[in-house]
Design a protein around this motif. Structure first.
Motif, PDB file in Angstrom:
ATOM      1  N   UNK A 270     -26.529 -17.493   2.964  1.00 55.05           N
ATOM      2  CA  UNK A 270     -27.594 -17.070   3.766  1.00 55.05           C
ATOM      3  C   UNK A 270     -28.480 -16.202   2.779  1.00 55.05           C
ATOM      4  N   UNK A 271     -28.615 -16.714   1.604  1.00 57.09           N
ATOM      5  CA  UNK A 271     -29.193 -16.060   0.414  1.00 57.09           C
ATOM      6  C   UNK A 271     -30.615 -16.319   0.128  1.00 57.09           C
ATOM      7  N   UNK A 272     -30.877 -17.735   0.509  1.00 52.50           N
ATOM      8  CA  UNK A 272     -32.362 -18.377   0.366  1.00 52.50           C
ATOM      9  C   UNK A 272     -32.392 -19.590   1.180  1.00 52.50           C
ATOM     10  N   UNK A 273     -33.702 -19.942   1.147  1.00 50.31           N
ATOM     11  CA  UNK A 273     -34.152 -21.164   2.060  1.00 50.31           C
ATOM     12  C   UNK A 273     -33.416 -22.483   1.779  1.00 50.31           C
ATOM     13  N   UNK A 274     -32.886 -22.674   0.894  1.00 55.53           N
ATOM     14  CA  UNK A 274     -32.101 -23.701   0.630  1.00 55.53           C
ATOM     15  C   UNK A 274     -30.889 -24.106   1.319  1.00 55.53           C
ATOM     16  N   UNK A 275     -30.437 -25.485   1.672  1.00 55.92           N
ATOM     17  CA  UNK A 275     -29.583 -25.808   2.182  1.00 55.92           C
ATOM     18  C   UNK A 275     -28.411 -26.573   1.510  1.00 55.92           C
ATOM     19  N   UNK A 276     -27.208 -26.992   2.030  1.00 54.16           N
ATOM     20  CA  UNK A 276     -26.317 -27.732   1.102  1.00 54.16           C
ATOM     21  C   UNK A 276     -26.583 -29.137   1.462  1.00 54.16           C
ATOM     22  N   UNK A 277     -27.465 -29.623   2.082  1.00 55.95           N
ATOM     23  CA  UNK A 277     -27.671 -30.999   2.321  1.00 55.95           C
ATOM     24  C   UNK A 277     -28.776 -31.293   1.247  1.00 55.95           C
ATOM     25  N   UNK A 278     -28.263 -32.165   0.149  1.00 56.39           N
ATOM     26  CA  UNK A 278     -29.246 -32.252  -0.968  1.00 56.39           C
ATOM     27  C   UNK A 278     -30.543 -32.631  -0.886  1.00 56.39           C
ATOM     28  N   UNK A 279     -30.782 -33.661   0.031  1.00 58.15           N
ATOM     29  CA  UNK A 279     -32.247 -34.220   0.177  1.00 58.15           C
ATOM     30  C   UNK A 279     -33.150 -33.378   0.842  1.00 58.15           C
ATOM     31  N   UNK A 280     -32.544 -32.487   2.024  1.00 55.96           N
ATOM     32  CA  UNK A 280     -33.113 -31.575   2.528  1.00 55.96           C
ATOM     33  C   UNK A 280     -33.608 -30.329   1.504  1.00 55.96           C
ATOM     34  N   UNK A 281     -32.341 -29.893   0.940  1.00 56.28           N
ATOM     35  CA  UNK A 281     -32.773 -28.886  -0.100  1.00 56.28           C
ATOM     36  C   UNK A 281     -33.938 -29.171  -1.004  1.00 56.28           C
ATOM     37  N   UNK A 282     -34.033 -30.027  -1.570  1.00 57.32           N
ATOM     38  CA  UNK A 282     -35.001 -30.902  -2.537  1.00 57.32           C
ATOM     39  C   UNK A 282     -36.522 -30.810  -1.790  1.00 57.32           C
ATOM     40  N   UNK A 283     -36.217 -31.278  -0.747  1.00 59.73           N
ATOM     41  CA  UNK A 283     -37.689 -31.266   0.064  1.00 59.73           C
ATOM     42  C   UNK A 283     -38.134 -29.724   0.243  1.00 59.73           C
ATOM     43  N   UNK A 284     -37.228 -29.085   0.551  1.00 62.86           N
ATOM     44  CA  UNK A 284     -37.834 -27.564   1.043  1.00 62.86           C
ATOM     45  C   UNK A 284     -38.163 -26.831  -0.165  1.00 62.86           C
TER      46      UNK A 284
END
Length: 494
Positions: A270-284
């Motif tokens: 819970x340390x930054x806005x990125x997520x483990x779902x790769x495509x979603x992380x890149x979009x964010x």
């Protein structure tokens, strides 16, 4: 990130012609170095505002500018800046530290001050040096543009403007550094410089620890001087059989993999806005970059943080797993508009115009192909720039040629599979399973080619030997350096 910043495998110069300013008249290579305390007047400027350790000693070694010329033919030489941290106990020899880069200064290398690394320093002097053209060595590579040469940065879609800027940079490099110097500034000369340093130290055989790009220098040294090699540790391994295009593609793919692992780390902690779902992380991540591209964030102290700054910060910290908490905190604060001097300090942490200049010139000296087909180079540029998705937040229809594509002198690199001489003793390779800069495959290829053992750390990261990060790795490295003839096998460290 700027098209002219090259990742491989991170003083104000007087703006006068380098040939008149920098070249040193050749004299016979000395068998000893005139060591002086680094705190003495001639060397204080080497360390900026951070005073060197009290016991650290400084000196120079002269080397020919052009090793192909005989002593009678040579007219100029280079001066290599060296430091020595003397052995704490009875001295057995010297360990030379070969830094990465290319273009990174290497004086006063930082090793762990405890456990295994300290055991090594009890018996061996620790030698650091700035490669030719770098740091405090003379002449110094400079591509700084002045006066009419300075131009505004072109828009990212202004391909002709970007390429003209690249041509201007090349012209400035040659003008400021000197045409004769830039033709003898690459890895080919760096390998011979390493042997010149060995001789000046009075060592019959070389003992060294090399990192990242430095492993390329060490591998070529092992090929060129097998009988002068005692023990070489290679951490973050360059594959000599890869051409420059392959190296850059593999680095981009490795960085993308590290970005995915980092995103997973962010969500777990819970340390930054990125997520483990790769495509979603890149979009964010892209959403943050596009917002900063439209309106850079200005901190309270007046520092403007752009999208390119965020990409630079991410690229700089991704390769070191131990620094992911800093990266996560910085991305969160930049995205929320609360970034301050701590974040801007991270952005500027490794920036030096002269280090960037040296990286570029040495890379071009190694890899330039002046006669290559321009359309092929453009296709390769597109493949390199799209191999990692996280930095590509803008839709580009065309990709410009890189600075080295305009370098007028052919590179001296010759990609090949090493064939070590029978006289060469075993080396020791160190690699991390998910290294984004020098992929793990490189270490497997080179350890097999050199018939040498490989120490594998299971995890993310780029270079770690003798840093205190992993005790298992440090102990294996020191054991090898103290007893290189002992039989060893591949091993894994957690």
């Amino acid at each position: 990130m700027s098209a002219f910043r090259i990742i491989l495998l991170l003083a104000v110069a007087v703006q006068t012609p380098a040939n008149a300013r920098h070249l040193v008249k050749t004299s016979p290579v000395k068998t000893t170095i005139e060591w002086q305390p680094c705190s003495s007047t001639p060397f204080r400027h080497w360390f900026n505002d951070v005073p060197p350790p009290a016991s650290l000693q400084c000196g120079y070694v002269e080397a020919p500018l052009n090793y192909q010329k005989t002593a009678k033919q040579a007219t100029h030489s280079v001066r290599l800046a060296l430091t020595r941290l003397p052995a704490i106990g009875p001295r057995k020899g010297s360990v030379v530290i070969i830094q990465g880069g290319p273009g990174r200064p290497g004086i006063n290398p930082q090793l762990a001050e405890k456990e295994a690394a300290l055991k090594l320093q009890k018996s061996y002097d620790i030698i650091g040096y700035d490669p030719r053209g770098v740091g405090q060595s003379i002449p110094k590579i400079s591509c700084q543009q002045t006066g009419s040469e300075e131009t505004l940065l072109p828009d990212e879609n202004d391909i002709s403007g970007i390429e003209q800027q690249a041509r201007n940079i090349v012209d400035a490099c040659i003008k400021q550094t000197g045409a004769e110097v830039v033709q003898h500034i690459g890895t080919h000369e760096a390998v011979n410089d390493l042997d010149t340093i060995r001789q000046a130290l009075g060592e019959r055989e070389l003992t060294a620890v090399a990192y990242s790009y430095g492993t390329k220098v060490a591998e070529l040294y092992a090929e060129r001087f097998p009988k002068k090699t005692r023990a070489l540790v290679l951490d973050g391994v360059v594959d000599l059989s890869d051409d420059y295009f392959t190296q850059r593609i593999n680095q981009q793919r490795g960085l993308q993999q590290s970005f995915t692992h980092f995103s997973d780390y962010c969500e777990k902690n819970h340390s930054c806005q990125l997520s483990r779902e790769s495509n979603k992380s890149v979009q964010t991540y892209h959403a943050m970059l596009r917002k900063l591209h439209s309106a850079p964030f200005v901190t309270q102290s007046g520092y403007e943080i752009s999208s390119e700054d965020v990409v630079t910060l991410t690229r700089n910290l991704l390769p070191w797993r131990e620094r992911w908490p800093e990266l996560a905190n910085a991305l969160r604060k930049i995205d929320s508009g609360t970034a301050d001097d701590q974040e801007t300090g991270l952005i500027d942490e490794n920036y030096s115009p002269y280090t960037d200049d040296a990286r570029m010139v040495i890379t071009c000296s190694d890899t330039a192909r002046p006669n290559a087909d321009r359309q092929m180079l453009r296709r390769q540029s597109q493949q390199i720039n799209t191999a990692a998705s996280f930095p590509n937040y803008l839709l580009l229809h065309e990709y410009p040629l890189d600075t080295c594509d305009f370098w007028p002198y052919p590179g001296k690199d010759k990609p090949h599979v090493p064939v070590p001489a029978a006289a060469l003793p075993p080396l020791l390779f160190v690699a991390q399973r998910y290294d984004p800069i020098t992929p793990y495959r490189n270490a497997r290829q080179m350890s097999a080619a050199f018939n040498s053992p490989l120490i594998t750390r299971e995890g993310d990261g780029h270079t770690l030997a003798l840093t205190g990060i992993n005790r298992c790795v440090d102990e294996a490295v020191v054991n090898y350096l103290l007893m290189p003839k002992k039989s060893r096998h591949d091993r894994s460290c957690r």
